[in-house]
Every structure is written in structure tokens, then in C-alpha cells.
Motif scaffolding. Structure first.
Motif, PDB file in Angstrom:
ATOM      1  N   THR A  65       0.705  -1.208  -0.040  1.00  0.00           N
ATOM      2  CA  THR A  65      -0.010   0.005   0.092  1.00  0.00           C
ATOM      3  C   THR A  65       0.936   1.408   0.042  1.00  0.00           C
ATOM      4  OG1 THR A  65      -0.183   0.232   2.373  1.00  0.00           O
ATOM      5  CG2 THR A  65      -1.955  -1.113   1.391  1.00  0.00           C
ATOM      6  N   GLN A  66       2.220   1.047   0.126  1.00  0.00           N
ATOM      7  CA  GLN A  66       2.943   2.304   0.387  1.00  0.00           C
ATOM      8  C   GLN A  66       2.554   2.943   1.542  1.00  0.00           C
ATOM      9  OE1 GLN A  66       3.721   3.979  -3.584  1.00  0.00           O
ATOM     10  NE2 GLN A  66       4.962   2.000  -4.190  1.00  0.00           N
ATOM     11  N   LYS A  67       2.032   2.727   2.415  1.00  0.00           N
ATOM     12  CA  LYS A  67       1.693   3.417   3.710  1.00  0.00           C
ATOM     13  C   LYS A  67       2.001   2.778   4.972  1.00  0.00           C
ATOM     14  CE  LYS A  67      -2.621   5.005   1.564  1.00  0.00           C
ATOM     15  NZ  LYS A  67      -4.230   5.119   1.524  1.00  0.00           N
ATOM     16  N   ILE A  68       2.137   3.791   5.932  1.00  0.00           N
ATOM     17  CA  ILE A  68       2.747   3.411   7.306  1.00  0.00           C
ATOM     18  C   ILE A  68       1.441   3.094   8.289  1.00  0.00           C
ATOM     19  CG2 ILE A  68       4.091   4.369   9.222  1.00  0.00           C
ATOM     20  CD1 ILE A  68       5.535   5.785   7.381  1.00  0.00           C
ATOM     21  N   LYS A  69       1.745   1.990   8.844  1.00  0.00           N
ATOM     22  CA  LYS A  69       0.387   1.339   9.791  1.00  0.00           C
ATOM     23  C   LYS A  69       1.092   1.196  11.207  1.00  0.00           C
ATOM     24  CE  LYS A  69       0.583  -3.174   8.053  1.00  0.00           C
ATOM     25  NZ  LYS A  69      -0.225  -4.456   7.685  1.00  0.00           N
ATOM     26  N   GLN A  70      -0.030   1.178  12.030  1.00  0.00           N
ATOM     27  CA  GLN A  70       0.295   1.004  13.307  1.00  0.00           C
ATOM     28  C   GLN A  70       0.147  -0.471  13.645  1.00  0.00           C
ATOM     29  OE1 GLN A  70      -1.552   3.267  16.397  1.00  0.00           O
ATOM     30  NE2 GLN A  70       0.598   3.762  17.375  1.00  0.00           N
ATOM     31  N   VAL A  71       1.150  -1.324  14.083  1.00  0.00           N
ATOM     32  CA  VAL A  71       0.839  -2.593  14.669  1.00  0.00           C
ATOM     33  C   VAL A  71       0.913  -3.102  16.030  1.00  0.00           C
ATOM     34  CG1 VAL A  71       1.468  -5.293  14.135  1.00  0.00           C
ATOM     35  CG2 VAL A  71       1.648  -3.318  12.218  1.00  0.00           C
ATOM     36  N   ARG A  72       0.003  -3.789  16.470  1.00  0.00           N
ATOM     37  CA  ARG A  72       0.152  -3.929  18.056  1.00  0.00           C
ATOM     38  C   ARG A  72       1.114  -5.071  18.425  1.00  0.00           C
ATOM     39  NH1 ARG A  72      -5.156  -5.773  21.452  1.00  0.00           N
ATOM     40  NH2 ARG A  72      -4.973  -7.200  20.027  1.00  0.00           N
ATOM     41  N   VAL A  73       1.946  -4.903  19.387  1.00  0.00           N
ATOM     42  CA  VAL A  73       3.017  -6.115  19.557  1.00  0.00           C
ATOM     43  C   VAL A  73       3.026  -6.306  21.187  1.00  0.00           C
ATOM     44  CG1 VAL A  73       4.482  -5.236  17.792  1.00  0.00           C
ATOM     45  CG2 VAL A  73       4.591  -4.255  19.925  1.00  0.00           C
ATOM     46  N   LYS A  74       3.574  -7.403  21.484  1.00  0.00           N
ATOM     47  CA  LYS A  74       3.708  -7.924  22.897  1.00  0.00           C
ATOM     48  C   LYS A  74       5.337  -7.675  23.125  1.00  0.00           C
ATOM     49  CE  LYS A  74      -0.103 -10.868  23.545  1.00  0.00           C
ATOM     50  NZ  LYS A  74      -0.551 -12.016  23.763  1.00  0.00           N
ATOM     51  N   LEU A  75       5.530  -7.150  24.198  1.00  0.00           N
ATOM     52  CA  LEU A  75       6.899  -6.972  24.517  1.00  0.00           C
ATOM     53  C   LEU A  75       7.637  -7.877  25.259  1.00  0.00           C
ATOM     54  CD1 LEU A  75       6.610  -2.973  25.210  1.00  0.00           C
ATOM     55  CD2 LEU A  75       7.071  -4.106  23.020  1.00  0.00           C
ATOM     56  N   GLY A  76       8.905  -7.962  25.282  1.00  0.00           N
ATOM     57  CA  GLY A  76       9.839  -8.713  26.158  1.00  0.00           C
ATOM     58  C   GLY A  76      10.701  -7.492  27.007  1.00  0.00           C
ATOM     59  N   ASN A  77      11.770  -8.355  27.281  1.00  0.00           N
ATOM     60  CA  ASN A  77      12.665  -7.224  28.234  1.00  0.00           C
ATOM     61  C   ASN A  77      13.435  -6.389  27.375  1.00  0.00           C
ATOM     62  OD1 ASN A  77      12.538  -9.070  30.497  1.00  0.00           O
ATOM     63  ND2 ASN A  77      13.950 -10.322  29.746  1.00  0.00           N
ATOM     64  N   ALA A  78      13.626  -5.207  27.945  1.00  0.00           N
ATOM     65  CA  ALA A  78      14.406  -4.245  27.228  1.00  0.00           C
ATOM     66  C   ALA A  78      15.624  -3.452  27.887  1.00  0.00           C
ATOM     67  CB  ALA A  78      13.328  -2.934  27.078  1.00  0.00           C
ATOM     68  N   ASP A  79      16.346  -3.023  27.205  1.00  0.00           N
ATOM     69  CA  ASP A  79      17.501  -2.335  28.196  1.00  0.00           C
ATOM     70  C   ASP A  79      17.217  -0.787  27.682  1.00  0.00           C
ATOM     71  OD1 ASP A  79      18.668  -1.903  25.617  1.00  0.00           O
ATOM     72  OD2 ASP A  79      20.155  -3.323  25.817  1.00  0.00           O
ATOM     73  N   ALA A  80      18.262   0.064  27.719  1.00  0.00           N
ATOM     74  CA  ALA A  80      18.356   1.513  27.633  1.00  0.00           C
ATOM     75  C   ALA A  80      18.269   1.827  26.228  1.00  0.00           C
ATOM     76  CB  ALA A  80      19.644   2.149  28.302  1.00  0.00           C
ATOM     77  N   LYS A  81      18.452   1.019  25.429  1.00  0.00           N
ATOM     78  CA  LYS A  81      18.589   1.361  23.754  1.00  0.00           C
ATOM     79  C   LYS A  81      17.475   0.286  23.055  1.00  0.00           C
ATOM     80  CE  LYS A  81      22.995   3.148  23.619  1.00  0.00           C
ATOM     81  NZ  LYS A  81      24.211   3.150  23.117  1.00  0.00           N
ATOM     82  N   GLN A  82      17.337  -0.877  23.472  1.00  0.00           N
ATOM     83  CA  GLN A  82      16.590  -1.934  22.593  1.00  0.00           C
ATOM     84  C   GLN A  82      15.542  -2.766  23.348  1.00  0.00           C
ATOM     85  OE1 GLN A  82      19.777  -4.441  21.181  1.00  0.00           O
ATOM     86  NE2 GLN A  82      19.842  -3.236  19.206  1.00  0.00           N
ATOM     87  N   GLN A  83      14.674  -2.843  22.741  1.00  0.00           N
ATOM     88  CA  GLN A  83      13.358  -3.316  23.242  1.00  0.00           C
ATOM     89  C   GLN A  83      13.049  -4.806  22.456  1.00  0.00           C
ATOM     90  OE1 GLN A  83      10.804  -2.518  25.634  1.00  0.00           O
ATOM     91  NE2 GLN A  83      10.471  -4.657  25.166  1.00  0.00           N
ATOM     92  N   LYS A  84      12.748  -5.976  23.206  1.00  0.00           N
ATOM     93  CA  LYS A  84      12.572  -7.321  22.561  1.00  0.00           C
ATOM     94  C   LYS A  84      11.004  -7.266  22.196  1.00  0.00           C
ATOM     95  CE  LYS A  84      16.303  -9.865  25.066  1.00  0.00           C
ATOM     96  NZ  LYS A  84      16.545 -10.891  25.934  1.00  0.00           N
TER      97      LYS A  84
END
Length: 64
Positions: A30-49
Motif C-alpha cells: 500500500t506504500q503506507k505506514i500503519k500501526q501494529v500491536r506488539v507484545k513486549l519482552g525485556n528491554a535495556d536502555a536502547k533496545q526492546q525485545k
């Protein structure tokens, strides 16, 4: 970006609405940006699982 078969995104790529977490994805078809729901794991100061909701081949879109 993956690390030991775990999908990682920058923490700035994750947004929250109520109790749900989302990332923005670019859809090539579609050449568009869409929002997708995710489930998160652990994170540090820079990266999110990301525990579920994204595939490695999908591109997250964020401003950071």
C-alpha cells in the motif's frame, strides 16, 4: 535487527496506547505506514525485545 533469534527494535520505536504497545510499519503493497500491536519482552536502555506481533522481514518505522 535480531540477536540470538530474538527480534529487537529501538525503544523509541515502541508507542503505547492504554495498555497496548505498538510499532509503526511500512507496508510495501500500500506504500503506507500503519500501526501494529506488539507484545513486549525485556528491554535495556536502547533496545526492546518484541515477543510477538512482528516478523523479521517487516520494517519498523520510527523517528528517533
Amino acid at each position: 535487527m535480531t540477536n540470538d533469534d530474538v527480534l529487537l527494535v529501538p525503544v523509541t520505536a515502541v508507542s503505547k496506547k492504554g495498555t497496548d504497545n505498538y510499532v509503526w510499519l511500512y507496508d510495501d503493497e500500500t506504500q503506507k505506514i500503519k500501526q501494529v500491536r506488539v507484545k513486549l519482552g525485556n528491554a535495556d536502555a536502547k533496545q526492546q525485545k518484541i515477543a510477538s506481533g512482528l516478523k523479521e522481514v517487516q520494517k519498523s518505522y520510527y523517528q528517533g
